[in-house]
Design a protein around this motif. Sequence first.
Motif, PDB file in Angstrom:
ATOM      1  N   TYR A  89      56.212 -38.874  49.406  1.00 17.46           N
ATOM      2  CA  TYR A  89      55.876 -37.502  49.760  1.00 17.46           C
ATOM      3  C   TYR A  89      57.096 -36.675  50.146  1.00 17.46           C
ATOM      4  O   TYR A  89      56.994 -35.456  50.312  1.00 17.46           O
ATOM      5  CB  TYR A  89      54.896 -37.479  50.938  1.00 17.46           C
ATOM      6  CG  TYR A  89      53.557 -38.066  50.635  1.00 17.46           C
ATOM      7  CD1 TYR A  89      52.577 -37.311  50.003  1.00 17.46           C
ATOM      8  CD2 TYR A  89      53.251 -39.387  50.988  1.00 17.46           C
ATOM      9  CE1 TYR A  89      51.333 -37.848  49.729  1.00 17.46           C
ATOM     10  CE2 TYR A  89      52.015 -39.934  50.710  1.00 17.46           C
ATOM     11  CZ  TYR A  89      51.056 -39.160  50.085  1.00 17.46           C
ATOM     12  OH  TYR A  89      49.826 -39.692  49.812  1.00 17.46           O
ATOM     13  N   TYR A  90      58.237 -37.332  50.290  1.00 15.94           N
ATOM     14  CA  TYR A  90      59.393 -36.665  50.876  1.00 15.94           C
ATOM     15  C   TYR A  90      60.614 -36.589  49.956  1.00 15.94           C
ATOM     16  O   TYR A  90      61.561 -35.881  50.267  1.00 15.94           O
ATOM     17  CB  TYR A  90      59.793 -37.369  52.178  1.00 15.94           C
ATOM     18  CG  TYR A  90      58.631 -37.556  53.107  1.00 15.94           C
ATOM     19  CD1 TYR A  90      58.149 -36.483  53.858  1.00 15.94           C
ATOM     20  CD2 TYR A  90      57.985 -38.786  53.212  1.00 15.94           C
ATOM     21  CE1 TYR A  90      57.062 -36.642  54.702  1.00 15.94           C
ATOM     22  CE2 TYR A  90      56.895 -38.947  54.056  1.00 15.94           C
ATOM     23  CZ  TYR A  90      56.438 -37.868  54.796  1.00 15.94           C
ATOM     24  OH  TYR A  90      55.357 -38.021  55.623  1.00 15.94           O
ATOM     25  N   LEU A 106      59.175 -30.143  50.195  1.00 18.39           N
ATOM     26  CA  LEU A 106      59.909 -29.398  51.221  1.00 18.39           C
ATOM     27  C   LEU A 106      59.064 -29.217  52.483  1.00 18.39           C
ATOM     28  O   LEU A 106      59.533 -29.448  53.604  1.00 18.39           O
ATOM     29  CB  LEU A 106      60.333 -28.043  50.674  1.00 18.39           C
ATOM     30  CG  LEU A 106      61.376 -28.067  49.555  1.00 18.39           C
ATOM     31  CD1 LEU A 106      61.502 -26.684  48.923  1.00 18.39           C
ATOM     32  CD2 LEU A 106      62.724 -28.540  50.062  1.00 18.39           C
ATOM     33  N   LEU A 107      57.821 -28.792  52.304  1.00 16.89           N
ATOM     34  CA  LEU A 107      56.951 -28.557  53.458  1.00 16.89           C
ATOM     35  C   LEU A 107      56.626 -29.850  54.195  1.00 16.89           C
ATOM     36  O   LEU A 107      56.509 -29.860  55.426  1.00 16.89           O
ATOM     37  CB  LEU A 107      55.667 -27.861  53.013  1.00 16.89           C
ATOM     38  CG  LEU A 107      55.834 -26.432  52.494  1.00 16.89           C
ATOM     39  CD1 LEU A 107      54.509 -25.894  51.978  1.00 16.89           C
ATOM     40  CD2 LEU A 107      56.397 -25.506  53.574  1.00 16.89           C
ATOM     41  N   ASN A 108      56.491 -30.944  53.467  1.00 18.29           N
ATOM     42  CA  ASN A 108      56.246 -32.238  54.121  1.00 18.29           C
ATOM     43  C   ASN A 108      57.408 -32.620  55.023  1.00 18.29           C
ATOM     44  O   ASN A 108      57.211 -33.115  56.143  1.00 18.29           O
ATOM     45  CB  ASN A 108      56.029 -33.326  53.071  1.00 18.29           C
ATOM     46  CG  ASN A 108      54.721 -33.176  52.317  1.00 18.29           C
ATOM     47  OD1 ASN A 108      53.816 -32.474  52.762  1.00 18.29           O
ATOM     48  ND2 ASN A 108      54.617 -33.823  51.171  1.00 18.29           N
ATOM     49  N   ASN A 109      58.618 -32.421  54.549  1.00 15.77           N
ATOM     50  CA  ASN A 109      59.789 -32.730  55.366  1.00 15.77           C
ATOM     51  C   ASN A 109      59.908 -31.793  56.556  1.00 15.77           C
ATOM     52  O   ASN A 109      60.246 -32.223  57.661  1.00 15.77           O
ATOM     53  CB  ASN A 109      61.054 -32.647  54.505  1.00 15.77           C
ATOM     54  CG  ASN A 109      61.261 -33.889  53.664  1.00 15.77           C
ATOM     55  OD1 ASN A 109      61.599 -34.958  54.171  1.00 15.77           O
ATOM     56  ND2 ASN A 109      61.052 -33.771  52.364  1.00 15.77           N
ATOM     57  N   LEU A 110      59.619 -30.527  56.346  1.00 11.77           N
ATOM     58  CA  LEU A 110      59.645 -29.581  57.456  1.00 11.77           C
ATOM     59  C   LEU A 110      58.611 -29.944  58.514  1.00 11.77           C
ATOM     60  O   LEU A 110      58.860 -29.796  59.715  1.00 11.77           O
ATOM     61  CB  LEU A 110      59.389 -28.165  56.935  1.00 11.77           C
ATOM     62  CG  LEU A 110      60.546 -27.513  56.181  1.00 11.77           C
ATOM     63  CD1 LEU A 110      60.057 -26.282  55.434  1.00 11.77           C
ATOM     64  CD2 LEU A 110      61.670 -27.136  57.138  1.00 11.77           C
ATOM     65  N   ALA A 111      57.459 -30.432  58.070  1.00  9.29           N
ATOM     66  CA  ALA A 111      56.422 -30.839  59.024  1.00  9.29           C
ATOM     67  C   ALA A 111      56.897 -32.006  59.874  1.00  9.29           C
ATOM     68  O   ALA A 111      56.662 -32.049  61.092  1.00  9.29           O
ATOM     69  CB  ALA A 111      55.135 -31.205  58.280  1.00  9.29           C
ATOM     70  N   GLU A 112      57.569 -32.971  59.255  1.00  7.47           N
ATOM     71  CA  GLU A 112      58.091 -34.103  60.025  1.00  7.47           C
ATOM     72  C   GLU A 112      59.113 -33.631  61.050  1.00  7.47           C
ATOM     73  O   GLU A 112      59.164 -34.129  62.171  1.00  7.47           O
ATOM     74  CB  GLU A 112      58.724 -35.129  59.083  1.00  7.47           C
ATOM     75  CG  GLU A 112      57.750 -35.794  58.132  1.00  7.47           C
ATOM     76  CD  GLU A 112      56.643 -36.553  58.843  1.00  7.47           C
ATOM     77  OE1 GLU A 112      56.917 -37.182  59.890  1.00  7.47           O
ATOM     78  OE2 GLU A 112      55.495 -36.518  58.363  1.00  7.47           O
ATOM     79  N   THR A 113      59.915 -32.649  60.667  1.00  4.72           N
ATOM     80  CA  THR A 113      60.893 -32.092  61.599  1.00  4.72           C
ATOM     81  C   THR A 113      60.187 -31.392  62.750  1.00  4.72           C
ATOM     82  O   THR A 113      60.571 -31.538  63.915  1.00  4.72           O
ATOM     83  CB  THR A 113      61.809 -31.090  60.864  1.00  4.72           C
ATOM     84  OG1 THR A 113      62.388 -31.740  59.736  1.00  4.72           O
ATOM     85  CG2 THR A 113      62.918 -30.592  61.773  1.00  4.72           C
TER      86      THR A 113
END
Length: 570
Positions: free
Chosen positions: A66-67, A394-401
């Motif tokens: 997903y990332y 991109l949004l998945n990584n931003l969510a983890e951040t």
Amino acid sequence: MHVKNKALRFTLFGCVALTLVLTAACGSNNGNNTGESGNKTNDSATTNNAPTDNTSAEKPAEEIDYYKFKEPVDVVFAKSVFDVKVYPEGEDPGNNAVYKMIEQTTNIKPTNKFAVPYENYRERIKLGIASNDLPDIFFAEQADVDQLIKNDMLEDLKPIYDKYATDKTKQIAGYKDGLLFSGAQREDKIYGMPNVSDSLNGSPVVYIRKDWMDKLGAQMPKTFEELIALAKRFAKEDPDGDGKPDTYGLSMNNQLDLKFTALMNAYGAYPKVYVKDADGKLNYGSLNPNMKQGLTMLAELYKEGVIDKEFVTKDMPKSMELVSQGKVGILIGEFFSPLWPLQDVPKNVKGADFVSMPMPGLGGSEYQPNVPINVSGYFVVRKGFAHPEALMVLLNNLAETSYSNLDNAWAKAWSELNKDPKYANASINNWLPVFNDRPDANTNRYNLFTDALKSGTDQNMPADQRVTFQNVKKGKEGDAANWPWYKTFLEGVPNASSYKTIVYNGWFGSATETGKLKGASLLDLENQTFIKIIVGKSPVDSFDDFAKQYNDLGGKQILDEMNAVLATQK
């Protein structure tokens, strides 16, 4: 009335300086009589480089990542640049540490179709629409989203969202039961991912000079009437003790912004937004007869000197000068108001202190504020782009951040980048081509900070929250430089999130055809009418003539056009 129950939700950025960044790509607005809200060869087949879904009942041949893509993917973005001077020597909007981090952690190779100053960004998007020459992934305001959908220029992201969005991404985008998608949703299709901003922006918080209350022997108001009575005392009883009639009870400005609308909301009137009735039809809140009660009250306060007589000449920043000078007793602001404009008051006035509270209801009834939907626009994908799932990556990584998951490669790299002194004052959030944050980020911080204060340690919270916590802790302990942080997080946030019922703008689209032609002139008529009533140049009953004139000049036609659109969406 279009209402929803509301839980604790808030987002605040800028945790190492008294600089508040409230939104990413574009400012939102409450929506007004123009109808614009801010309460937006086909090669699109998924290739073998795309992630494979591992959430279905049948195990696929290849599991999804997903990332990160397996192989490099070129993605062309559009970039609004707030200040090129923040880029260190050797870096620029298309070649910088953030873009390199994106490539290293996701295998997405970002380039910019254009990078222009913020004020020129939308014009470039409009030119791209007209010439059918668009970036692969870009931010679009509501009016442009509507035009792009009408022109069939966007990918339907519903299947991409269902397949590739992680649970955390869905928690952010699906906030408020999917309400945030409203501006980009047509039937069962989704044409944009909401650019989620602070869900408490626009939620009113009342700040009262505690030192003035103590001097006058006043108590905290429990009702709206008691709040207004306290404002009158602040204007008439010389709370600063200088023997001069130079204090005011309430702050007001000629933009008739939150300080005005929050007062009207107490009377069940919702100016500048469209409110659904029991039948699901829109009505324009500024024409609600209850407005007359609120305008009568303000006219009385103006006549008695409770409001600055010069407010008609002052916009919001100018009106804040009296607040900073310590001459205003009550400010209807937002949860972050201690960071601005209140931060200077204790510096300018020895002993000045503030206490905050939610807006009280009329006669002790429930106060139901209008709060703008926390979406400033939408991230969209041009139709025909081979990898629309890149937006989800991109949004998945931003969510983890956002959730401080440092096991995630992006989040870890982002954390390290923020620690680099080279980028300390660079506002690198603004370097990202796509940006989101969790709508409950400040709820989380509030909980983290209160728990840490009780336990006496900050070791149980993510490391990236500790700097802000130390500011809050120092402020609570009496440090003058940090009191705004304490007031913001431990008082402003819970007060702003305390309302049980929120009234949202019922119109999510851009301006109708009549709105485009007549919306600006109608809004000017509205503001001038209300100001004339407040300052006594027109009687309160002139409101009735205004309402008729407003409808005759196009207001009714705008409303009819909106309701016709809504009827087709049922």
